[in-house]
Scaffold this motif. Structure first.
Motif, mmCIF file in Angstrom:
data_model
loop_
_atom_site.group_PDB
_atom_site.id
_atom_site.type_symbol
_atom_site.label_atom_id
_atom_site.label_comp_id
_atom_site.label_asym_id
_atom_site.label_seq_id
_atom_site.Cartn_x
_atom_site.Cartn_y
_atom_site.Cartn_z
ATOM 1 N N LEU A 145 -34.506 -16.162 41.390
ATOM 2 C CA LEU A 145 -34.264 -15.155 42.420
ATOM 3 C C LEU A 145 -34.582 -13.756 41.896
ATOM 4 C CD1 LEU A 145 -33.217 -14.273 45.200
ATOM 5 C CD2 LEU A 145 -30.898 -14.303 44.246
ATOM 6 N N LEU A 146 -34.194 -13.477 40.665
ATOM 7 C CA LEU A 146 -34.522 -12.178 40.072
ATOM 8 C C LEU A 146 -36.033 -12.008 39.969
ATOM 9 C CD1 LEU A 146 -31.839 -11.857 37.229
ATOM 10 C CD2 LEU A 146 -31.852 -10.748 39.471
ATOM 11 N N HIS A 178 -34.669 -9.456 32.000
ATOM 12 C CA HIS A 178 -34.156 -10.814 31.842
ATOM 13 C C HIS A 178 -35.199 -11.699 31.150
ATOM 14 C CE1 HIS A 178 -36.651 -11.995 35.286
ATOM 15 N NE2 HIS A 178 -36.171 -10.939 35.921
ATOM 16 N N LYS A 179 -34.866 -12.964 30.938
ATOM 17 C CA LYS A 179 -35.676 -13.851 30.096
ATOM 18 C C LYS A 179 -36.932 -14.388 30.779
ATOM 19 C CE LYS A 179 -31.682 -15.353 27.394
ATOM 20 N NZ LYS A 179 -30.830 -16.488 26.998
ATOM 21 N N ALA A 180 -37.122 -14.093 32.048
ATOM 22 C CA ALA A 180 -38.300 -14.612 32.753
ATOM 23 C C ALA A 180 -39.050 -13.494 33.469
ATOM 24 C CB ALA A 180 -37.875 -15.691 33.744
ATOM 25 N N THR A 181 -38.853 -12.284 33.031
ATOM 26 C CA THR A 181 -39.447 -11.148 33.732
ATOM 27 C C THR A 181 -40.943 -11.041 33.465
ATOM 28 O OG1 THR A 181 -39.148 -8.801 34.192
ATOM 29 C CG2 THR A 181 -39.096 -9.442 31.902
ATOM 30 N N ILE A 182 -41.652 -10.463 34.412
ATOM 31 C CA ILE A 182 -43.043 -10.056 34.236
ATOM 32 C C ILE A 182 -42.996 -8.547 34.022
ATOM 33 C CG2 ILE A 182 -45.292 -9.835 35.369
ATOM 34 C CD1 ILE A 182 -44.632 -12.412 36.901
ATOM 35 N N TRP A 215 -26.853 -2.622 36.216
ATOM 36 C CA TRP A 215 -28.035 -3.236 36.807
ATOM 37 C C TRP A 215 -29.040 -3.718 35.766
ATOM 38 C CZ3 TRP A 215 -31.692 -0.261 34.716
ATOM 39 C CH2 TRP A 215 -31.445 1.107 34.547
ATOM 40 N N ALA A 216 -28.825 -3.428 34.502
ATOM 41 C CA ALA A 216 -29.807 -3.775 33.467
ATOM 42 C C ALA A 216 -30.180 -5.261 33.453
ATOM 43 C CB ALA A 216 -29.306 -3.331 32.092
ATOM 44 N N PRO A 217 -29.206 -6.201 33.578
ATOM 45 C CA PRO A 217 -29.581 -7.623 33.571
ATOM 46 C C PRO A 217 -30.436 -8.037 34.764
ATOM 47 C CG PRO A 217 -27.230 -7.346 33.122
ATOM 48 C CD PRO A 217 -27.739 -6.025 33.585
ATOM 49 N N LEU A 218 -30.414 -7.252 35.841
ATOM 50 C CA LEU A 218 -31.251 -7.564 36.993
ATOM 51 C C LEU A 218 -32.713 -7.265 36.707
ATOM 52 C CD1 LEU A 218 -29.102 -6.008 39.889
ATOM 53 C CD2 LEU A 218 -28.950 -8.309 38.890
ATOM 54 N N VAL A 219 -32.954 -6.328 35.806
ATOM 55 C CA VAL A 219 -34.311 -5.879 35.513
ATOM 56 C C VAL A 219 -34.871 -6.551 34.264
ATOM 57 C CG1 VAL A 219 -35.742 -3.869 34.972
ATOM 58 C CG2 VAL A 219 -33.872 -3.663 36.623
#
Length: 202
Positions: free
Chosen positions: A140-141, A44-48, A38-42
């Motif tokens: 979406l993420l 990622h390159k556009a996360t806040i 699940w790490a890539p769901l949390v």
């Protein structure tokens, strides 16, 4: 007897270093676990960051939902603070609850994704394959994490302050926040900001 100056050499796992590297030492002494699926769901390159942290804690089921507070010995009403129709738990909040399901529906509709799942485990499986477009998948993420953050914030607002917002208002707030994130990425010269902004500005 040699007159040359002594030169310290750090050796970590048999590899010599001319200077001390705290990163190399940390990697040598820490327990290294495999990367979680699940790490890539949390991360990622556009996360806040605050969205990612909240999502991460919910993936681990570490946030103090009412069902968990009950297991710690607190004598509390377990009814969901968002819908009042079921006991509050992580899986109910995201997104079996009628209130949170409406927020999730509005977010996925904004991205033109139809028939999203509403069960926690199914969503985790669906997110990586929901779209063939890498930018839409990244958006979406962002939306998923934004929904988790803002719904938890809404739950806490009701719990601590007795105040409430509507699903439409919460979805609008999420989308506005993500637009701001995309604009910030553009200002930093990150090209993916343009594609992500197009996802949220339609």
């Amino acid at each position: 007897m040699s007159s040359a100056n002594d030169t310290p050499i750090w050796t970590i796992d048999g590899i010599p270093y001319l200077s001390f590297s705290s990163k190399a030492v940390w990697n040598a002494v820490r327990i290294s676990n495999p990367v979680k699926c699940w790490a890539p769901l949390v991360w990622h390159k556009a996360t806040i960051p605050k969205h990612a942290l909240t999502s991460w804690l919910f993936i681990l089921n570490r946030n103090p939902t009412l069902d968990r507070l009950s297991t710690w010995g607190f004598d509390i009403d377990l009814d969901c603070l968002l819908c009042g129709l079921a006991q509050e738990s992580r899986n109910h909040l995201f997104f079996e609850c009628d209130f949170s399901a409406e927020v999730w529906r509005l977010i996925t509709q904004k991205l033109r994704l139809s028939s999203p799942p509403f069960l926690w485990d199914q969503i985790l499986l669906w997110l990586p394959t929901a779209s063939a477009s890498k930018h839409q998948k990244l958006a979406l993420l962002q939306g998923w994490q934004g929904a988790i953050f803002e719904l938890w914030r809404e739950r806490n607002r009701r719990f601590h302050e007795g105040l409430s917002l509507s699903p439409v208002t919460i979805a609008t707030l999420i989308i506005s926040t993500l637009n701001n994130k995309c604009n910030a990425m553009l200002q930093l010269g990150l090209k993916r900001g343009i594609s992500l902004l197009q996802c949220w500005a339609n």
